[in-house]
Design a protein around this motif. Structure first.
Motif, PDB file in Angstrom:
ATOM      1  N   GLN A   2      -0.269   8.672   9.240  1.00 18.76           N
ATOM      2  CA  GLN A   2       1.069   8.908   8.697  1.00 18.76           C
ATOM      3  C   GLN A   2       1.912   9.919   9.474  1.00 18.76           C
ATOM      4  O   GLN A   2       3.103   9.679   9.684  1.00 18.76           O
ATOM      5  N   PRO A   3       1.336  11.068   9.935  1.00 18.44           N
ATOM      6  CA  PRO A   3       2.191  11.990  10.695  1.00 18.44           C
ATOM      7  C   PRO A   3       2.812  11.332  11.935  1.00 18.44           C
ATOM      8  O   PRO A   3       4.027  11.438  12.164  1.00 18.44           O
ATOM      9  N   ALA A   4       1.992  10.618  12.706  1.00 17.56           N
ATOM     10  CA  ALA A   4       2.525   9.967  13.913  1.00 17.56           C
ATOM     11  C   ALA A   4       3.508   8.864  13.551  1.00 17.56           C
ATOM     12  O   ALA A   4       4.535   8.684  14.207  1.00 17.56           O
ATOM     13  N   MET A   5       3.218   8.150  12.465  1.00 22.38           N
ATOM     14  CA  MET A   5       4.087   7.048  12.054  1.00 22.38           C
ATOM     15  C   MET A   5       5.462   7.574  11.609  1.00 22.38           C
ATOM     16  O   MET A   5       6.500   7.048  12.011  1.00 22.38           O
ATOM     17  N   LEU A   6       5.458   8.647  10.801  1.00 22.68           N
ATOM     18  CA  LEU A   6       6.721   9.216  10.326  1.00 22.68           C
ATOM     19  C   LEU A   6       7.523   9.779  11.501  1.00 22.68           C
ATOM     20  O   LEU A   6       8.747   9.605  11.578  1.00 22.68           O
ATOM     21  N   ALA A   7       6.822  10.452  12.441  1.00 23.75           N
ATOM     22  CA  ALA A   7       7.513  11.006  13.607  1.00 23.75           C
ATOM     23  C   ALA A   7       8.115   9.879  14.439  1.00 23.75           C
ATOM     24  O   ALA A   7       9.271   9.957  14.885  1.00 23.75           O
ATOM     25  N   ARG A   8       7.363   8.812  14.600  1.00 22.04           N
ATOM     26  CA  ARG A   8       7.836   7.688  15.412  1.00 22.04           C
ATOM     27  C   ARG A   8       9.085   7.057  14.784  1.00 22.04           C
ATOM     28  O   ARG A   8      10.053   6.736  15.476  1.00 22.04           O
ATOM     29  N   PHE A  45       2.755   3.140   1.632  1.00 22.84           N
ATOM     30  CA  PHE A  45       1.463   3.558   1.090  1.00 22.84           C
ATOM     31  C   PHE A  45       1.104   4.963   1.564  1.00 22.84           C
ATOM     32  O   PHE A  45       1.289   5.298   2.725  1.00 22.84           O
ATOM     33  N   SER A  46       0.595   5.767   0.640  1.00 23.82           N
ATOM     34  CA  SER A  46       0.081   7.088   1.011  1.00 23.82           C
ATOM     35  C   SER A  46      -0.880   7.559  -0.069  1.00 23.82           C
ATOM     36  O   SER A  46      -0.640   7.324  -1.258  1.00 23.82           O
ATOM     37  N   LEU A  47      -1.966   8.195   0.337  1.00 25.43           N
ATOM     38  CA  LEU A  47      -2.869   8.790  -0.647  1.00 25.43           C
ATOM     39  C   LEU A  47      -2.422  10.208  -0.990  1.00 25.43           C
ATOM     40  O   LEU A  47      -3.109  10.925  -1.706  1.00 25.43           O
ATOM     41  N   VAL A 102      -8.826  -7.517  -3.855  1.00 29.81           N
ATOM     42  CA  VAL A 102      -7.803  -7.384  -4.901  1.00 29.81           C
ATOM     43  C   VAL A 102      -7.597  -5.907  -5.224  1.00 29.81           C
ATOM     44  O   VAL A 102      -6.456  -5.421  -5.296  1.00 29.81           O
ATOM     45  N   ILE A 103      -8.700  -5.160  -5.377  1.00 23.80           N
ATOM     46  CA  ILE A 103      -8.581  -3.743  -5.738  1.00 23.80           C
ATOM     47  C   ILE A 103      -7.919  -2.951  -4.603  1.00 23.80           C
ATOM     48  O   ILE A 103      -7.037  -2.117  -4.844  1.00 23.80           O
ATOM     49  N   CYS A 104      -8.309  -3.234  -3.363  1.00 21.02           N
ATOM     50  CA  CYS A 104      -7.684  -2.510  -2.241  1.00 21.02           C
ATOM     51  C   CYS A 104      -6.200  -2.860  -2.120  1.00 21.02           C
ATOM     52  O   CYS A 104      -5.384  -2.003  -1.750  1.00 21.02           O
ATOM     53  N   ILE A 105      -5.842  -4.100  -2.431  1.00 21.74           N
ATOM     54  CA  ILE A 105      -4.423  -4.479  -2.379  1.00 21.74           C
ATOM     55  C   ILE A 105      -3.657  -3.741  -3.478  1.00 21.74           C
ATOM     56  O   ILE A 105      -2.551  -3.239  -3.255  1.00 21.74           O
ATOM     57  N   ILE A 106      -4.276  -3.631  -4.663  1.00 20.37           N
ATOM     58  CA  ILE A 106      -3.623  -2.861  -5.737  1.00 20.37           C
ATOM     59  C   ILE A 106      -3.439  -1.406  -5.290  1.00 20.37           C
ATOM     60  O   ILE A 106      -2.372  -0.810  -5.471  1.00 20.37           O
ATOM     61  N   ILE A 107      -4.484  -0.839  -4.662  1.00 16.60           N
ATOM     62  CA  ILE A 107      -4.379   0.545  -4.151  1.00 16.60           C
ATOM     63  C   ILE A 107      -3.254   0.630  -3.122  1.00 16.60           C
ATOM     64  O   ILE A 107      -2.428   1.546  -3.161  1.00 16.60           O
ATOM     65  N   GLY A 108      -3.197  -0.365  -2.225  1.00 18.58           N
ATOM     66  CA  GLY A 108      -2.171  -0.369  -1.177  1.00 18.58           C
ATOM     67  C   GLY A 108      -0.758  -0.462  -1.747  1.00 18.58           C
ATOM     68  O   GLY A 108       0.180   0.102  -1.196  1.00 18.58           O
ATOM     69  N   LEU A 109      -0.627  -1.191  -2.871  1.00 17.38           N
ATOM     70  CA  LEU A 109       0.708  -1.390  -3.452  1.00 17.38           C
ATOM     71  C   LEU A 109       1.131  -0.247  -4.353  1.00 17.38           C
ATOM     72  O   LEU A 109       2.327   0.001  -4.544  1.00 17.38           O
ATOM     73  N   THR A 110       0.151   0.456  -4.938  1.00 19.15           N
ATOM     74  CA  THR A 110       0.513   1.428  -5.977  1.00 19.15           C
ATOM     75  C   THR A 110       0.436   2.883  -5.536  1.00 19.15           C
ATOM     76  O   THR A 110       1.124   3.725  -6.109  1.00 19.15           O
ATOM     77  N   MET A 111      -0.398   3.208  -4.548  1.00 17.49           N
ATOM     78  CA  MET A 111      -0.553   4.614  -4.188  1.00 17.49           C
ATOM     79  C   MET A 111       0.638   5.056  -3.336  1.00 17.49           C
ATOM     80  O   MET A 111       0.878   4.526  -2.250  1.00 17.49           O
ATOM     81  N   ARG A 112       1.383   6.003  -3.838  1.00 18.09           N
ATOM     82  CA  ARG A 112       2.559   6.541  -3.167  1.00 18.09           C
ATOM     83  C   ARG A 112       2.516   8.055  -3.277  1.00 18.09           C
ATOM     84  O   ARG A 112       1.934   8.587  -4.217  1.00 18.09           O
ATOM     85  N   GLU A 113       3.198   8.726  -2.357  1.00 16.91           N
ATOM     86  CA  GLU A 113       3.274  10.168  -2.470  1.00 16.91           C
ATOM     87  C   GLU A 113       4.187  10.530  -3.634  1.00 16.91           C
ATOM     88  O   GLU A 113       5.291   9.994  -3.747  1.00 16.91           O
ATOM     89  N   VAL A 114       3.724  11.423  -4.498  1.00 13.39           N
ATOM     90  CA  VAL A 114       4.539  11.868  -5.628  1.00 13.39           C
ATOM     91  C   VAL A 114       5.216  13.174  -5.227  1.00 13.39           C
ATOM     92  O   VAL A 114       4.557  14.141  -4.888  1.00 13.39           O
ATOM     93  N   LYS A 115       6.540  13.142  -5.203  1.00 14.46           N
ATOM     94  CA  LYS A 115       7.279  14.349  -4.818  1.00 14.46           C
ATOM     95  C   LYS A 115       7.178  15.387  -5.932  1.00 14.46           C
ATOM     96  O   LYS A 115       7.312  15.044  -7.111  1.00 14.46           O
ATOM     97  N   ALA A 116       6.951  16.633  -5.536  1.00 21.40           N
ATOM     98  CA  ALA A 116       6.809  17.703  -6.534  1.00 21.40           C
ATOM     99  C   ALA A 116       8.129  17.942  -7.242  1.00 21.40           C
ATOM    100  O   ALA A 116       9.185  17.762  -6.671  1.00 21.40           O
TER     101      ALA A 116
END
Lengths: 73, 376
Positions: free
Chosen positions: A16-22, B158-160, B362-376
């Motif tokens: 992600q860091p490299a991707m966002l920078a790119r 996607f982001s964990l 299926v589970i990894c696709i759900i993870i890929g679609l739903t996991m996002r960074e939550v802004k504080a």
């Protein structure tokens, strides 16, 4: 300072860091971009990526052990 | 060496390994040493396999009872501790955690399910190819497909989430677990035998099959430490190699994987271990569809977690608590993989391998679609 775009990539996993920078580099085309990073791996990746696309890279160590990477073109 | 000369030498080592030669050198070392480990006793085309070896550790700890794959693999212990040493020397030991550890545990489990349907992690996929096992081609194609799916999720947000600095003690947990495993390997405690004469554990070592095949402990451990040290510095990653090429057009890590394959191919030729073909390959089956499918799941799970299983061990060694949770997920998942008849065997896929791969996707696709960074 307002014309400097900041990418905060601290704490993010590869790639992600490299991707966002790119994305920021491609969007800006030229100018100054600041990338905040807290791992040496991400620092190397972002620096390599920026240099390969002709950007000038300067790294400033921050007191908390993270890095402020300034990219200029 | 004088202290100054030592400092200069370490500085040179660091610059070399973080240069574009770092991943190439690491790949060459792994490519040469893995077939040598096979020559010294490790299972064929399995000089180093992070998933297979995690599975052997799970078996040795009694998490599954597949009697042929139980051994505490010193290579895994060495990977973590070698990385720890490099991180301490080069001031990169930075304990951190908090980036969706529970999801990473699941990803570790599903990565192992997929890899054990194929019978190998990305490291072994490349080593199998370099040993002439053409079934690996389907596994590697699956791996590329899985990484491609992961990249689609990365591109769509996607982001964990972010990790945060943690107390030093947290970074020492995984190394401590590895030292404990080393002690269990050496002491191998036995509480006796049951009425049928079978050992009751707590530690189980295979008497036949791949688990009984291993290079001398000290050699495996030293190779693990050396590779762990190099890979921590060079950021060697067998999934990042393909991912960075596809996503960023960056061949930095890919050159390391190509060096690994080339070096392993030549070393296998020299040692008489190159046997081209599809049939009768060691610890492998010929089901092309599920060799492919299993690695689609593994490739996707590794990509969502940010790196290959080796990389997760190296990150755990430098204090990354989230990567450590992924590793624990791999070991626990390996236990399930055998208990639930998910892992394949040389005779083919098992009863629940294919359906588990589909559920995992299926589970990894759900993870890929739903996991996002939550802004504080």
């Amino acid at each position: 300072m307002s014309d400097i775009e900041t990418v905060d990539a601290r704490g993010l996993s590869c790639p992600q860091p490299a991707m966002l920078a790119r994305q920021a580099l491609q969007k800006a085309d030229k100018g100054t971009i600041e990338v905040l990073i807290d791992s040496s791996t991400a620092l190397e990746n972002v620096s390599r990526l920026a240099k390969n696309s002709g950007w000038n890279v300067t790294v400033e160590d921050q007191p908390d052990g993270s890095y402020r990477v300034v990219l200029k073109k | 060496m004088t202290p100054l000369a030592e400092k200069e030498f370490m500085s040179f080592v660091s610059r070399f390994l973080t240069s574009r030669w770092g991943p190439i050198f690491t790949g060459l070392v792994v490519g040469i040493l893995a077939p040598v480990l096979v020559k010294l006793g490790n299972p064929s085309n399995m000089g180093v396999c992070v998933v297979c070896f995690s599975r052997d550790i799970a078996g040795a700890l009694g998490l599954h009872h597949a009697g042929v794959v139980q051994y505490i693999r010193p290579e895994i212990i060495g990977f973590v501790l070698g990385s720890l040493v490099a991180a301490l020397i080069f001031r990169e030991f930075k304990p951190r955690t908090g980036s969706a550890p529970l999801v990473r545990f699941l990803l570790g489990m599903f990565a192992v399910f997929g890899a054990l349907v194929f019978l190998g992690c990305p490291w072994r996929a490349y080593l199998r190819l370099a040993g002439g096992d053409w079934n690996a081609v389907f596994g590697i194609l699956g791996l590329i497909a899985g990484i491609g799916i992961g990249i689609v999720f990365l591109r769509t947000g996607f982001s964990l989430g972010r990790n945060h600095p943690a107390p030093k003690a947290l970074g020492w947990v995984m190394p401590a677990i590895m030292v404990t495993l080393l002690a269990l390997l050496i002491v191998a405690p036995q509480f006796g035998r049951d009425a049928s004469g079978n050992p009751v554990g707590p530690i189980f070592f295979s008497e036949k099959g791949p688990g009984s095949q291993h290079a001398p402990l000290i050699i495996s451990l030293v190779v693990g430490l050396f590779v762990g040290f190099l890979a921590q510095r060079s950021r060697f990653c067998t999934v990042g190699a393909i991912r960075d090429m596809m996503l960023l057009r960056d061949s930095h890590l890919l050159k390391g994987v190509l060096a690994l394959i080339a070096a392993a191919f030549i070393t296998n030729l020299i040692l008489g271990q190159f046997n081209p073909g599809f049939a009768n390959q060691p610890v492998a089956h010929t089901n092309a569809l599920w060799n492919f499918g299993g690695m689609v799941l593994a490739g996707l799970a590794f990509t969502l977690a940010g790196g290959c299983p080796g990389r997760q061990l190296f990150l755990a060694g430098e204090g990354d608590g989230d990567a450590a949770v992924f590793v624990v997920g791999m070991i626990v998942g390996a236990g399930f993989a055998h208990n639930f008849s998910i892992a394949s065997s040389p005779s083919g896929v098992s009863a629940f391998g294919p359906v588990t791969v589909m559920i995992g996707l299926v589970i990894c696709i759900i993870i890929g679609l739903t996991m996002r960074e939550v802004k504080a």
